[in-house]
Scaffold this active site. Structure first.
Site, PDB file in Angstrom:
ATOM      1  N   LYS A   1       0.830  -1.219   0.000  1.00 32.60           N
ATOM      2  CA  LYS A   1       0.000   0.000   0.000  1.00 32.60           C
ATOM      3  C   LYS A   1       0.860   1.262   0.000  1.00 32.60           C
ATOM      4  CE  LYS A   1      -2.140  -1.119   3.837  1.00 32.60           C
ATOM      5  NZ  LYS A   1      -1.400  -2.362   4.115  1.00 32.60           N
TER       6      LYS A   1
ATOM      7  N   ARG B   1      -9.505   0.706   8.906  1.00 33.31           N
ATOM      8  CA  ARG B   1      -9.050  -0.645   9.225  1.00 33.31           C
ATOM      9  C   ARG B   1     -10.104  -1.429   9.995  1.00 33.31           C
ATOM     10  NH1 ARG B   1      -3.197   0.559   9.030  1.00 33.31           N
ATOM     11  NH2 ARG B   1      -1.928  -1.285   9.437  1.00 33.31           N
TER      12      ARG B   1
ATOM     13  N   ARG C   1      11.820  -5.386   4.817  1.00 32.84           N
ATOM     14  CA  ARG C   1      11.473  -3.983   4.518  1.00 32.84           C
ATOM     15  C   ARG C   1      12.438  -3.018   5.222  1.00 32.84           C
ATOM     16  NH1 ARG C   1       5.451  -1.729   5.342  1.00 32.84           N
ATOM     17  NH2 ARG C   1       5.713  -2.343   7.515  1.00 32.84           N
TER      18      ARG C   1
ATOM     19  N   ARG D   1      11.608  -1.118  10.826  1.00 35.51           N
ATOM     20  CA  ARG D   1      10.580  -0.746  11.792  1.00 35.51           C
ATOM     21  C   ARG D   1      10.506  -1.742  12.940  1.00 35.51           C
ATOM     22  NH1 ARG D   1       5.205   0.619   8.393  1.00 35.51           N
ATOM     23  NH2 ARG D   1       4.318  -0.457  10.185  1.00 35.51           N
TER      24      ARG D   1
ATOM     25  N   ARG E   1       0.145  -8.722  13.718  1.00 33.76           N
ATOM     26  CA  ARG E   1      -0.478  -7.742  12.802  1.00 33.76           C
ATOM     27  C   ARG E   1      -1.307  -8.449  11.727  1.00 33.76           C
ATOM     28  NH1 ARG E   1       4.510  -4.782  10.845  1.00 33.76           N
ATOM     29  NH2 ARG E   1       3.112  -3.509   9.587  1.00 33.76           N
TER      30      ARG E   1
HETATM   31  P1  ADP Z   1       2.229  -1.829   3.228  1.00 32.42           P
HETATM   32  O1  ADP Z   1       2.252  -0.321   3.173  1.00 32.42           O
HETATM   33  O2  ADP Z   1       0.997  -2.417   2.591  1.00 32.42           O
HETATM   34  O3  ADP Z   1       2.457  -2.366   4.614  1.00 32.42           O
HETATM   35  P2  ADP Z   1       4.780  -1.656   1.790  1.00 32.42           P
HETATM   36  O4  ADP Z   1       4.462  -0.804   0.625  1.00 32.42           O
HETATM   37  O5  ADP Z   1       5.547  -1.041   2.897  1.00 32.42           O
HETATM   38  O6  ADP Z   1       3.429  -2.381   2.342  1.00 32.42           O
HETATM   39  O7  ADP Z   1       5.553  -2.950   1.223  1.00 32.42           O
HETATM   40  C1  ADP Z   1       6.047  -3.957   2.112  1.00 32.42           C
HETATM   41  C2  ADP Z   1       7.408  -4.470   1.597  1.00 32.42           C
HETATM   42  O8  ADP Z   1       7.216  -5.185   0.388  1.00 32.42           O
HETATM   43  C3  ADP Z   1       8.413  -3.363   1.284  1.00 32.42           C
HETATM   44  O9  ADP Z   1       9.694  -3.811   1.657  1.00 32.42           O
HETATM   45  C4  ADP Z   1       8.296  -3.184  -0.230  1.00 32.42           C
HETATM   46  O10 ADP Z   1       9.515  -2.730  -0.811  1.00 32.42           O
HETATM   47  C5  ADP Z   1       7.952  -4.590  -0.697  1.00 32.42           C
HETATM   48  N1  ADP Z   1       7.058  -4.620  -1.859  1.00 32.42           N
HETATM   49  C6  ADP Z   1       6.011  -3.782  -2.117  1.00 32.42           C
HETATM   50  N2  ADP Z   1       5.378  -4.142  -3.251  1.00 32.42           N
HETATM   51  C7  ADP Z   1       6.040  -5.257  -3.720  1.00 32.42           C
HETATM   52  C8  ADP Z   1       5.868  -6.113  -4.874  1.00 32.42           C
HETATM   53  N3  ADP Z   1       4.880  -5.923  -5.755  1.00 32.42           N
HETATM   54  N4  ADP Z   1       6.721  -7.151  -5.002  1.00 32.42           N
HETATM   55  C9  ADP Z   1       7.712  -7.366  -4.101  1.00 32.42           C
HETATM   56  N5  ADP Z   1       7.927  -6.605  -3.015  1.00 32.42           N
HETATM   57  C10 ADP Z   1       7.097  -5.560  -2.813  1.00 32.42           C
HETATM   58  P1  AMP Z   2       1.022   0.766   9.143  1.00 32.95           P
HETATM   59  O1  AMP Z   2       2.055   1.823   8.979  1.00 32.95           O
HETATM   60  O2  AMP Z   2      -0.195   0.974   8.286  1.00 32.95           O
HETATM   61  O3  AMP Z   2       1.590  -0.625   9.014  1.00 32.95           O
HETATM   62  O4  AMP Z   2       0.488   0.909  10.648  1.00 32.95           O
HETATM   63  C1  AMP Z   2       1.349   0.695  11.759  1.00 32.95           C
HETATM   64  C2  AMP Z   2       0.525   0.577  13.040  1.00 32.95           C
HETATM   65  O5  AMP Z   2      -0.175   1.808  13.314  1.00 32.95           O
HETATM   66  C3  AMP Z   2      -0.574  -0.496  13.033  1.00 32.95           C
HETATM   67  O6  AMP Z   2      -0.070  -1.789  13.330  1.00 32.95           O
HETATM   68  C4  AMP Z   2      -1.515   0.043  14.119  1.00 32.95           C
HETATM   69  O7  AMP Z   2      -1.015  -0.213  15.418  1.00 32.95           O
HETATM   70  C5  AMP Z   2      -1.453   1.551  13.887  1.00 32.95           C
HETATM   71  N1  AMP Z   2      -2.494   1.971  12.915  1.00 32.95           N
HETATM   72  C6  AMP Z   2      -2.287   2.473  11.672  1.00 32.95           C
HETATM   73  N2  AMP Z   2      -3.454   2.751  11.071  1.00 32.95           N
HETATM   74  C7  AMP Z   2      -4.439   2.411  11.932  1.00 32.95           C
HETATM   75  C8  AMP Z   2      -5.863   2.441  11.889  1.00 32.95           C
HETATM   76  N3  AMP Z   2      -6.517   2.870  10.802  1.00 32.95           N
HETATM   77  N4  AMP Z   2      -6.538   2.014  12.984  1.00 32.95           N
HETATM   78  C9  AMP Z   2      -5.901   1.595  14.075  1.00 32.95           C
HETATM   79  N5  AMP Z   2      -4.566   1.509  14.183  1.00 32.95           N
HETATM   80  C10 AMP Z   2      -3.825   1.908  13.125  1.00 32.95           C
END
Ligand code: ADP
Ligand code: AMP
Length: 216
Positions: free
Chosen positions: A15, A90, A129, A162, A173
């Protein structure tokens, strides 16, 4: 009319990666609830201190706190034309609150791309990541590595892993996502807004599918 796009998908689906690209293409503001929580945590605000315990356990921050934070953020001028929402809503209660706040301005969610990725893939994505300190640009040590190890290609800042990307927290998660967030797939499908995207494809292909879905 303002455009609101909700990116739905499990943690690690891509995302944030896609929202960054789509924000450039669409000129919409990229609003990540997780990023706002992390900024507050860094600044040690009351909101940050409250969110910290939930985030460290891989749980959701309570709905009332999250909803008012997003409502305030969406009221700022950079969201006048709409927003790309990443990580919010969420829960069904958050989705209903979003609907209500947008309705007040005669607006609504336009489309909900759901980036589908199986759980086994998510663990590998999150454990590899790396995130940039300055602006949260996202990399993966194997799938999307930076040009220089440990350094952001875009702003040169340090890359870090992270706290909540540790395997134990990742598992919780994903469990929380299945329980609390996955009902939103049916919620948005019933409203005719869901567009399912295969998130296991390469980043560029996922972007192309997303662009097609939001331009419909
Ligand atoms: P989210 O925001 O949904 O938690 P991220 O965008 O941070 O996910 O992506 C999670 C990890 O996967 C990151 O390390 C990113 O570089 C990698 N990633 C994202 N999209 C792809 C893809 N299509 N194929 C392989 N790796 C990906
Ligand atoms: P993310 O960066 O989207 O992976 O979010 C990291 C963490 O922030 C999550 O695991 C939750 O603890 C908190 N968080 C982010 N967005 C929300 C949401 N919409 N509702 C509740 N908790 C959230």
């Amino acid at each position: 009319m303002a455009r609101y796009i909700v990116l739905l998908g499990p943690p690690g689906a891509g995302k944030g990666t896609q929202a960054e690209i789509l924000a450039r293409e669409t000129r919409l503001a990229h609003i990540s609830s997780g990023e706002i929580f992390r900024e507050n945590l860094k600044a040690q605000t009351e909101l940050g201190k409250l969110a910290q315990e939930y985030m460290n356990r891989g749980e959701l921050v309570p709905d009332d706190v999250t909803i008012s934070m997003i409502e305030e953020r969406l009221s700022r001028p950079d969201c006048a034309g709409g927003a790309l929402l990443d990580g919010f809503p969420r829960t069904p209660a958050q989705a209903e609150a979003l609907e209500a706040m947008l309705r007040k301005n005669g607006s609504g969610v336009q489309v909900v791309p759901y980036i589908a990725v199986p759980a086994a893939v998510l663990i590998e994505r999150l454990s590899g990541r790396w995130t940039c300190r300055a602006q949260e640009h996202v990399y993966h040590e194997k799938f999307n590595p930076p040009a220089v190890l440990g350094k952001c290609d875009i702003d040169g800042s340090e890359l870090y892993q992270r706290e909540d990307d540790k395997p134990e927290t990742v598992e919780s998660r994903i469990r929380v996502y299945m329980e609390k967030t996955s009902p939103l797939i049916a919620y948005y499908r019933e409203r005719g807004l869901l567009a399912e995207i295969d998130g296991t494809q390469p980043i560029e292909k996922v972007t192309a599918d997303l662009m097609a879905a939001i331009q419909k």
